[in-house]
Enzyme design. Structure first.
Site, mmCIF file in Angstrom:
data_model
loop_
_atom_site.group_PDB
_atom_site.id
_atom_site.type_symbol
_atom_site.label_atom_id
_atom_site.label_comp_id
_atom_site.label_asym_id
_atom_site.label_seq_id
_atom_site.Cartn_x
_atom_site.Cartn_y
_atom_site.Cartn_z
ATOM 1 C CE1 TYR A 24 -2.993 -3.062 0.250
ATOM 2 C CE2 TYR A 24 -3.307 -2.625 2.582
ATOM 3 C CZ TYR A 24 -3.563 -3.396 1.457
ATOM 4 O OH TYR A 24 -4.398 -4.480 1.553
ATOM 5 N N GLY A 39 -18.180 -3.778 -1.360
ATOM 6 C CA GLY A 39 -18.084 -3.891 -2.815
ATOM 7 C C GLY A 39 -17.339 -2.764 -3.486
ATOM 8 N NE ARG A 40 -12.238 -4.416 -5.526
ATOM 9 C CZ ARG A 40 -11.063 -4.584 -4.906
ATOM 10 N NH1 ARG A 40 -10.481 -3.542 -4.366
ATOM 11 N NH2 ARG A 40 -10.491 -5.776 -4.830
#
Length: 333
Positions: free
Chosen positions: A57, A205-206
């Protein structure tokens, strides 16, 4: 504040954790460091005790942010990170060799400014390295006191069993939401059989199940630009389903994000939603107080049965690094 807790092996964590990726990576330009620090501290104040990061990240920037923002509160949270995936010269690399894992863990410890990471995941299985060898590298790091529990991310049931035979696995992390049901094929059953905790990433779900996606005009650098189900005609179809999901949430007096998280909690998962908004963080944490009646759970699954969304969940290169089982008729990039 306190939240309900759940167990990941010997680790006691809040029933809802925080996925920290959004603060440094993947969804366009990340927020300034001071805003990220404010959100991380607010999460701890709200009773969140599981912070999830990774070497990947931001090429390590996310780990450094956690150290800067909440390192002084190290006793307030369980720290989870991941190795094997990383960034090198701006490009994503996959290396599950024991040497690379040992090096990655040492780098993470430096960035996190700590001598111990509570839970270390293999971010993906490296097809060039037997999973047993990768797990053995984690075991050596554990014996050296550098890490505590062992975890796996986006891996198939048989891989989980092979890894667990080398050393008990504490947690398996996979994308899971009402919209993405792949863990139900085999992974959830395997986790139950082996007494492994299950952590759900991208639990809303993003953004699709939280009202955060309205079209495909994403910011530059947003990973959803490369995901087939989040663009074009696929997205338009999927938004119509998300609207029905939102209507159901409204009828229950909660938000769509809370409906998705409460559904996961009812299924025994520990969701780790990510956000850059303190308001959304507070909304997410509020899902811990929601108990869904059986008919609401059934309604969720009627709106979003497996395979309902159109489009692959990953682009081709990313899908090649995922071994989690797929449905027979699932669209793959």
């Amino acid at each position: 504040m306190t939240l309900p807790t759940r167990q990941l092996g010997t680790l006691t964590v809040s029933a809802i954790g925080l996925g920290c990726m959004n603060l440094s990576h993947a969804y366009g330009t990340p927020p300034p460091a001071d805003e990220g620090a404010r959100l991380l501290n607010r999460a701890l104040d709200l009773g969140v005790t599981l912070l999830d990061t990774a070497a990947l990240y931001g090429g390590g920037r996310n780990e450094a942010l956690i150290a800067d923002a909440v390192g002084h509160r190290r006793g307030d949270y369980v720290l989870a990170s991941k190795c094997v995936l990383g960034l090198r010269e701006g490009k994503r690399i996959l290396d599950g060799s024991p040497e690379a894992i040992a090096w990655s863990i040492d780098q993470s410890l430096q960035r996190l400014r700590t001598d111990h990471i509570d839970l270390m995941y293999l971010h993906r299985a490296d097809p060039a390295v037997p999973i047993e060898d990768s797990v053995a590298a984690l075991v050596r790091a554990k014996e050296a006191g550098k890490i505590g529990a062992l975890g796996l991310s986006e891996m198939a049931s048989d891989t989980i069993r092979r890894a667990h035979a080398v050393h008990p696995v504490t947690a398996v992390q996979t994308e899971y939401s009402p919209a993405v049901r792949n863990p139900e094929i085999a992974v959830l059953e395997t986790c139950r059989a082996l007494d492994i905790g299950f952590v759900a990433f991208s639990p809303v779900g993003r953004g699709l199940l939280a009202g955060g996606v309205r079209d495909d005009a994403y910011a530059s650098g947003d990973l959803r630009l490369s995901m087939p189900r989040f663009t074009g005609e696929n997205l338009r179809h999927n938004l119509s389903i998300a609207a029905r999901f939102a209507d159901l949430a409204s009828s229950l007096g909660i938000t769509p994000a809370q409906l998705s998280l409460a559904w996961l909690l009812a299924r025994g998962a520990i969701p780790i939603p990510g956000t850059t908004s303190v308001a959304h963080l507070e909304e997410d944490v509020g899902a811990a107080e929601v108990t869904l009646p059986a008919e609401a759970i059934a309604a969720v699954e009627a709106i979003l049965p497996p395979g309902k969304l159109r489009g692959a969940r990953y682009p081709r290169a990313a899908q090649a690094q995922v071994t989690t089982e797929t449905f027979p008729d699932e669209e793959l990039a």
